[in-house]
Design an enzyme around this catalytic site. Structure first.
Site, PDB file in Angstrom:
ATOM      1  CE1 TYR A 278       7.573   6.021  -0.809  1.00  0.00           C
ATOM      2  CE2 TYR A 278       7.513   4.794  -2.872  1.00  0.00           C
ATOM      3  CZ  TYR A 278       7.100   5.864  -2.097  1.00  0.00           C
ATOM      4  OH  TYR A 278       6.208   6.765  -2.625  1.00  0.00           O
TER       5      TYR A 278
ATOM      6  CG  LEU B 229      19.063  -3.212   6.915  1.00  0.00           C
ATOM      7  CD1 LEU B 229      20.018  -2.649   7.964  1.00  0.00           C
ATOM      8  CD2 LEU B 229      17.728  -2.451   6.966  1.00  0.00           C
TER       9      LEU B 229
ATOM     10  CE1 TYR C 129      10.063  -5.732  -9.615  1.00  0.00           C
ATOM     11  CE2 TYR C 129       8.947  -4.367 -11.256  1.00  0.00           C
ATOM     12  CZ  TYR C 129       9.093  -4.791  -9.944  1.00  0.00           C
ATOM     13  OH  TYR C 129       8.268  -4.293  -8.972  1.00  0.00           O
TER      14      TYR C 129
END
Ligand SMILES: NC(=O)c1ccc[n+]([C@@H]2O[C@H](COP(=O)([O-])OP(=O)(O)OC[C@H]3O[C@@H](n4cnc5c(N)ncnc54)[C@H](O)[C@@H]3O)[C@@H](O)[C@H]2O)c1
Length: 335
Positions: free
Chosen positions: A11, A34, A153
């Protein structure tokens, strides 16, 4: 001049490559396996390159360190923008090692190779998640606000920041800009690229999907927060303004030392306000239900963006929630 962009099939990276093509002369080396990005995005970026020569794409996992080094041997990379990462917070709680390996270990390895091959500019995608749940008196959060991530994260990104800072401290030719993004949303204003993420959890993307009947309904996670309407407040930044911050960061390093910058608008909208705005721009009244809070969602997260505005002269152009929702919706129609 060559620049390596990791994660450009995704993105944010794809929006940055589009601006690099439009506004600079860089030859752009892309590494992306990908895992969450798309080959169609690479093809779109190639189609925007009028010379047909400026993009070189490697379908390569960053974890295969020797093969990544081969890419440095084949090219003359002196600058890097590093987007490639895993970024789903709940998944990071269930699979922490995936995050420490992909985000921290792969970043450390990339930097080791980068320093070996004389890279002198490193722009890193960090996140507001490094701040965890800031105290009320610390909002809007500035770059000096205490970092205290509350999920793997955020920790994996904060560790990466340390790797980058310590490397620069030990190696004066290696300079960095760390950009801590707040909530990134919207799509290219020309409509050429946008967010294609599968099973996205980003509020504005989910709202656009629901407005277009791709989802039967959407949920608000908690309406009992200590905010005006009870729903969480976030700072939404249009992806094109964020992309511009990366181009500014590259220039900034020509004459300035390494540094860390928040990327946000310094203003927050509640979840309800965002949903109402999406309903308005889509002219639909989609179904929304209220479900319990998710663990680890701070009630309010807003950036103090004074530093990037004053030091980098970054001037947002798309600071408009309706425009953010509309570009996201237009892209969603395209998908
Ligand atoms: N989207 C947000 O709101 C947001 C907020 C804060 C920070 N960030 C950071 O911005 C960066 C980009 O996020 P995005 O939203 O564009 O995500 P994305 O998933 O769309 O893009 C990530 C890209 O990296 C690639 N990738 C991941 N691991 C790889 C590996 N090991 N080897 C090669 N390629 C790999 C993926 O295929 C994908 O194309 C990430 O570092 C993320 O942590 C994003």
């Amino acid at each position: 001049m060559q620049i390596l962009v990791t994660g450009a099939a995704g993105y944010i990276g794809s929006h940055v490559v589009k601006q690099l093509l439009e506004q600079t002369d860089y030859e752009i080396i892309i590494i992306d396996n990908l895992c969450t990005g798309f080959e169609t995005t690479i093809n779109t970026l190639k189609s925007l390159d009028s010379t047909n020569k400026r993009i070189k794409y490697y379908n390569q996992n960053l974890s295969e360190w020797e093969k990544v080094e081969d890419i440095f041997k084949e090219n003359n990379i002196k600058e890097i923008i590093h987007f490639a990462a895993s970024l789903v917070v709940p998944e990071s709680v269930e699979q922490p090692l995936k995050y420490y390996l992909n985000n921290t270990a792969n970043t450390a390895n990339l930097i080791q190779i980068a320093t070996k091959y004389g890279v002198n500019k490193f722009i890193f995608s960090s996140t507001a998640a490094v701040y965890g749940e800031p105290n009320k008196e610390d909002i809007p959060v500035s770059e000096t606000t205490r970092t205290s991530p509350i999920n793997p994260y955020g920790s994996s990104k904060l560790f990466s920041e340390s790797v980058i800072k310590d490397t620069a401290f030990a190696n004066e030719t290696f300079k960095f800009v760390i950009l801590r993004y707040f909530n990134v949303a919207g799509a290219d204003v020309d409509g050429k690229i946008g967010q294609s993420t599968l099973n996205a959890t980003h509020l504005i993307k989910v709202a656009a999907e629901t407005a277009l009947n791709k989802r039967a309904k959407m949920s608000i996670f908690g309406d009992d927060y200590d905010t005006q309407d009870g729903t969480c407040i976030r700072d939404y930044i249009h992806v094109c303004d964020l992309a511009d911050a990366h181009l500014k960061a590259l220039k900034y390093l020509d004459t300035n030392p390494s540094d860390i910058f928040n990327c946000g608008y310094g203003y927050g909208y509640s979840v309800k306000e965002v949903i109402d705005t999406m309903k308005k721009v889509s002219n639909t009244d989609f179904k929304v239900d209220i479900v319990p809070r998710r663990a680890g969602d701070p009630s309010t997260l807003i950036s103090n963006n004074t530093k990037i505005k004053t030091k980098m002269n970054w001037t947002p152009k798309y600071n408009d929630l309706e425009l953010i929702c509309k570009t996201a919706l237009d892209w969603e129609k395209n998908l």
